[in-house]
Design an enzyme around this catalytic site. Sequence first.
Site, mmCIF file in Angstrom:
data_model
loop_
_atom_site.group_PDB
_atom_site.id
_atom_site.type_symbol
_atom_site.label_atom_id
_atom_site.label_comp_id
_atom_site.label_asym_id
_atom_site.label_seq_id
_atom_site.Cartn_x
_atom_site.Cartn_y
_atom_site.Cartn_z
ATOM 1 C CE LYS A 68 -4.018 -2.085 0.574
ATOM 2 N NZ LYS A 68 -4.923 -2.133 -0.561
ATOM 3 N N GLY A 69 2.000 1.188 0.618
ATOM 4 C CA GLY A 69 2.856 2.369 0.761
ATOM 5 C C GLY A 69 3.551 2.723 -0.549
ATOM 6 C CG ASP A 118 4.505 -10.033 4.338
ATOM 7 O OD1 ASP A 118 3.998 -9.954 5.475
ATOM 8 O OD2 ASP A 118 3.853 -10.314 3.312
ATOM 9 C CB ALA A 166 2.507 -2.510 8.590
ATOM 10 C CB ALA A 167 -2.907 -2.602 9.791
ATOM 11 C CE1 TYR A 208 -8.198 -1.493 10.561
ATOM 12 C CE2 TYR A 208 -10.069 -0.017 10.819
ATOM 13 C CZ TYR A 208 -8.713 -0.240 10.860
ATOM 14 O OH TYR A 208 -7.868 0.779 11.188
ATOM 15 C CE LYS A 230 -5.412 -1.891 13.072
ATOM 16 N NZ LYS A 230 -3.969 -1.608 13.032
ATOM 17 C CG HIS A 282 -10.276 7.272 3.501
ATOM 18 N ND1 HIS A 282 -9.255 6.478 3.063
ATOM 19 C CD2 HIS A 282 -10.681 6.746 4.682
ATOM 20 C CE1 HIS A 282 -9.032 5.514 3.948
ATOM 21 N NE2 HIS A 282 -9.890 5.650 4.939
ATOM 22 N NE ARG A 336 -17.983 8.040 10.100
ATOM 23 C CZ ARG A 336 -19.266 7.730 10.255
ATOM 24 N NH1 ARG A 336 -20.038 8.485 11.008
ATOM 25 N NH2 ARG A 336 -19.765 6.647 9.680
HETATM 26 N N1 UFG Z 1 -18.788 8.984 2.359
HETATM 27 C C1 UFG Z 1 -19.658 9.313 1.335
HETATM 28 N N2 UFG Z 1 -19.269 9.041 0.062
HETATM 29 C C2 UFG Z 1 -18.066 8.451 -0.243
HETATM 30 C C3 UFG Z 1 -17.184 8.132 0.819
HETATM 31 C C4 UFG Z 1 -17.589 8.404 2.118
HETATM 32 O O1 UFG Z 1 -20.753 9.831 1.559
HETATM 33 O O2 UFG Z 1 -17.800 8.217 -1.425
HETATM 34 C C5 UFG Z 1 -19.208 9.271 3.763
HETATM 35 C C6 UFG Z 1 -19.300 8.001 4.598
HETATM 36 O O3 UFG Z 1 -20.575 7.435 4.487
HETATM 37 C C7 UFG Z 1 -19.000 8.537 5.990
HETATM 38 C C8 UFG Z 1 -18.047 9.708 5.734
HETATM 39 O O4 UFG Z 1 -18.196 10.034 4.365
HETATM 40 O O5 UFG Z 1 -20.154 9.059 6.551
HETATM 41 C C9 UFG Z 1 -16.603 9.349 5.994
HETATM 42 O O6 UFG Z 1 -16.293 8.160 5.287
HETATM 43 P P1 UFG Z 1 -14.815 7.589 5.137
HETATM 44 O O7 UFG Z 1 -14.922 6.373 4.279
HETATM 45 O O8 UFG Z 1 -13.894 8.683 4.717
HETATM 46 O O9 UFG Z 1 -14.416 7.205 6.623
HETATM 47 P P2 UFG Z 1 -15.176 6.221 7.654
HETATM 48 O O10 UFG Z 1 -15.828 7.102 8.654
HETATM 49 O O11 UFG Z 1 -16.019 5.220 6.987
HETATM 50 O O12 UFG Z 1 -13.942 5.419 8.215
HETATM 51 C C10 UFG Z 1 -13.222 5.820 9.316
HETATM 52 C C11 UFG Z 1 -11.814 5.258 9.218
HETATM 53 C C12 UFG Z 1 -11.823 3.752 9.391
HETATM 54 C C13 UFG Z 1 -12.581 3.399 10.642
HETATM 55 C C14 UFG Z 1 -13.978 3.964 10.580
HETATM 56 C C15 UFG Z 1 -14.760 3.655 11.824
HETATM 57 O O13 UFG Z 1 -11.231 5.588 7.961
HETATM 58 O O14 UFG Z 1 -10.499 3.275 9.494
HETATM 59 O O15 UFG Z 1 -13.889 5.375 10.459
HETATM 60 O O16 UFG Z 1 -16.136 3.637 11.512
HETATM 61 F F1 UFG Z 1 -12.662 2.055 10.762
#
Ligand code: UFG
Length: 326
Positions: free
Chosen positions: A34-35, A49, A72-73, A139, A143, A187, A219
């Site tokens: 990934k990196g 690894d 790393a995960a 996931y 953890k 994200h 969030r």
């Molecule tokens: N979202 C959208 N559209 C997209 C992507 C995301 O509307 O295309 C929304 C998601 O529904 C969420 C918010 O944007 O409400 C943030 O989403 P992300 O995917 O950026 O992040 P998450 O909150 O899902 O994930 C984070 C961390 C994870 C962790 C999780 C815990 O990145 O590692 O919170 O719920 F596990």
Amino acid sequence: MILVTGGAGYIGSVTTLALKEEGFEVLVVDDFSKGHRDLAFGDRLEEGDLRDPAFLEGVFSRYPVEGVLHFAARSLVGESMSDPEGYYDVNLRGTLNLLATMRAHGVRRFVLSSTAAVYGDPTEQPISEEAPKVPTNTYGETKLFLEGALRRYRDAYGMGSVSLRYFNAAGADPRCRTGEHHVPETHLIPLIFDAIEGRRKHLTLFGEDYPTPDGTCIRDYVHVTDLAQAHVRALRRLLEAPDRCEAFNLGNGDGHSVRQVLQVAEKATGRPVPLEVGPRRSGDPSRLVASSRKAQEVLGWVPEHGDLEDIVSTAWAWYIKRFPAD
Ligand code: UFG
């Protein structure tokens, strides 16, 4: 020397820079699944690894490792449900190998990248460290298992550790040396930029029927540079007293809805975000906001880049540098 696993990844690369700025010598270990090679800023680099005990044995034999920061995960919620075995293999087997090699070499300081996903869909907000931990995906379970293992390893073997439960890591190095570059990207903030730049047709907003003021998920977005500073503080704490086993939430204590992030992104970039409202994404809790009081009180950690504007504008500066328009 401090070993940073996953040091060529997003949070690992920002933390490597922070450690070096604080005078630590850093050994990055990464398998580059990934990196990115150009984001490995350690003084030394070992490619390999963590599932390979012989590789780890070689690393610990060659370098005087005092402590380990373990980034790393695999960390994608959806993928962890379709490929649980892969998550057990990398997150559990890899980490247990790492801890076994640390023990064999008498290294007793360990900082774990943990996650808000350990809380599942919590009823209390803001979420404190004592809130019930009922992860809703593989996931988060991996953890949570590792956090439990670290308690046992402290009691049985004197392994000192700090688990840092990140909420939504976002933003980029303010000097634009590194930032988010995931393949695939899932994200919110980088996906918004992809939509702005026409690399995808639109951003799909995952649901606007949540029980929140504007109907979209809330969030706690925390700047990656602030996360890096928390790691430096956690490491210093273990260097002072290696026999601790602690866990801290890392967030700003401020919730922002998806709609609010979209608004800030439009302002920061001066561009509209092509948008389509879609259904909910399965497994998304409506609201995740951290209480980081414990990190502030015990680690003395104070987020300095808490503003959503700051988070989004550093992310945008990095994005246009990393992915220049054709
Ligand atoms: N979202 C959208 N559209 C997209 C992507 C995301 O509307 O295309 C929304 C998601 O529904 C969420 C918010 O944007 O409400 C943030 O989403 P992300 O995917 O950026 O992040 P998450 O909150 O899902 O994930 C984070 C961390 C994870 C962790 C999780 C815990 O990145 O590692 O919170 O719920 F596990």
